[in-house]
Enzyme design. Structure first.
Site, PDB file in Angstrom:
ATOM      1  N   GLU A 138       0.795  -1.235   0.000  1.00 24.70           N
ATOM      2  CA  GLU A 138       0.000   0.000   0.000  1.00 24.70           C
ATOM      3  C   GLU A 138       0.823   1.280   0.000  1.00 24.70           C
ATOM      4  OE1 GLU A 138      -0.303  -2.409   2.348  1.00 24.70           O
ATOM      5  OE2 GLU A 138      -0.430  -1.574   4.372  1.00 24.70           O
ATOM      6  N   ASN A 139       2.136   1.176   0.175  1.00 27.48           N
ATOM      7  CA  ASN A 139       2.963   2.378   0.042  1.00 27.48           C
ATOM      8  C   ASN A 139       3.215   2.744  -1.420  1.00 27.48           C
ATOM      9  OD1 ASN A 139       4.506  -0.069   0.155  1.00 27.48           O
ATOM     10  ND2 ASN A 139       6.360   1.158   0.200  1.00 27.48           N
TER      11      ASN A 139
END
Lengths: 233, 218
Positions: B47-48
């Site tokens: 998710e980064n």
């Protein structure tokens, strides 16, 4: 005539006008893609009472963590603050106010803030402590909470490469929160590894147009790795 | 016998399908990446801002600009893409990720999940977990069935602050695989050698036990 040339030559000049009690939106994820020299400049300036929106708060002695050492941060808006003992101590004693914000909501608050959208509805946080006291609306049978966007007096960010007009390219996962953070600051300050002449970047390859950038500076970076994890050959 | 971490990861991997985009949480979910069947393509979302996460780098491949959501250095597979956090959560919140697997402290039979805070003890933040549980339709929670002192973590009602409300439909513990529907846990599979009675004893929320409860195959 400076025209569109955004380049400044000193970090002092880069953060000119930053005053006590201002709000700063910062890019970076963990210690990856953080504007480390701009953070160091804030420490040097001794600016206090700051509200900072950033996914994380650095670690002890690195990243935004260095601003905790002299109690320069009044309030932190972040999604995850688990890597910092000093942070925890200041939070527990009430010296530091913390607004825990879901990561996607934080990114969207910055994106919307920069895009002139004052608030948005999201399912994230409904029915949890994050949703408490917030307006709830139902759309197509699902519940959503109203989240207000974020705008900062300053934003500080790090990109990989720029031309002098502030057109930016990021590198790998060092992009993270940086593009949205930049758009959400009234004065957006970006530090990069390399500045090239105008015309040298392919317009199709630019990740963020220079219109969002006010000041640009070239720096050298330590790029600390938080969790160096390798496999053996 | 209760499942080991590796066995939990193996069972998680049975939820994968060819062509799935999957987000794996820190811990046991991440281990499941080691058990993707050879004849299957699964793309891992971090998710980064990375789709197509690869294995950990060799020492000489380490790149400070390339990390996963746990801040560990990683690599990219061919066909990977990079994007901002806003884009990353647009794909999560927009329901484009096919499967999300994450850990929890407690789950209850209303589908509520508590995974991010123990008041007074652990206040580190939710990271992306609230977005993941609110955005995904297909979520699997992995956790131990009970605490070390034998207190059930599959409750009638969560006691800790919630990460998400009414969003969990499937829980894998070291003892059992359960679905959640209409305010009840439904026992689907039991860990090899674990009896239905043992599972029932450690499940506080209402539990439906179908006639045929399969033993997990690992």
């Amino acid at each position: 005539m400076a025209g569109f040339d955004k380049v400044v030559t000193s970090y002092t000049e880069a953060l000119e006008g930053l005053e006590d009690n201002m709000t700063i939106i910062a890019g970076g994820f963990g210690l990856c893609g953080i504007p480390e020299n701009l953070i160091a400049e804030i420490k040097r300036r001794g600016t206090r009472g700051l509200t900072i929106a950033s996914n994380n708060a650095g670690v002890d002695g690195k990243g935004l963590g260095i601003l905790l050492e002299d109690q320069q941060i009044k309030k932190m808006i972040a999604s995850y603050v688990g890597e910092n003992a000093l942070f925890e101590a200041q939070m527990m004693s009430g010296e530091l106010e913390v607004e825990l914000t879901p990561q996607g909501t934080l990114a969207e608050k910055m994106r919307a803030g920069g895009a002139g959208i004052p608030a948005f509805f999201t399912a994230t946080g409904y029915g949890t402590p994050v949703g408490e006291g917030k307006e709830v609306r139902e759309f197509n049978g699902r519940h959503y909470i109203l989240e207000e966007s974020l705008v900062g007096d300053f934003s500080i960010a790090k990109a990989w490469k720029a031309d002098r007009y502030g057109n930016l390219m990021f590198r790998k996962t060092a992009r993270n929160f940086n593009p949205m953070a930049i758009t959400a600051g009234k004065i957006a300050v970006v530090e990069v590894e390399e500045i090239v002449e105008v015309g040298q970047l392919d317009p199709d390859e630019i990740h963020l147009p220079g219109i969002y950038v006010n000041r640009l500076i070239q720096g050298t970076f330590e790029k600390t790795i938080e969790q160096r994890t390798v496999r053996s050959a | 016998m209760a499942l080991t971490r590796e066995q939990l990861a193996q069972r998680v991997a049975q939820e994968f399908h060819d062509g799935y985009y999957v987000n794996l949480g820190i811990g046991i979910p991440t281990l499941a990446a080691n058990y993707i069947p050879k004849d299957m393509q699964v793309m891992l979302q971090s998710e980064n801002g990375l789709l197509g996460m690869g294995q950990f780098p060799l020492d000489e491949e380490v790149d400070a600009d390339l990390i996963n959501a746990g801040k560990q250095t990683v690599t990219m597979v061919p066909g990977a893409s990079i994007f901002s956090s806003a884009e990353s959560f647009a794909m999560i919140r927009g329901g484009h990720v096919d499967l999300t697997v994450l850990g929890a402290f407690e789950v209850d039979c209303q589908g509520n999940i508590a995974s991010y805070m123990i008041p007074g003890k652990l206040i580190k933040g939710m990271g992306g977990a609230m977005d993941l549980v609110a955005g995904a339709d297909n979520i699997m929670v992995t956790m131990t069935h009970a605490s070390k002192s034998g207190a059930s973590k599959l409750l009638a009602e969560c006691t800790l602050p919630l990460t998400g409300k009414g969003c969990i439909k499937r829980v894998l513990t070291d003892l059992a695989l359960m679905d959640i529907a209409e305010g009840k846990f439904i026992l689907r599979e039991r860990a090899p050698g674990v009896s239905v009675e043992e599972i029932a004893k450690l499940t506080e929320g209402e539990l439906i036990i179908p006639e045929n409860v399969l033993e997990m195959t690992l």
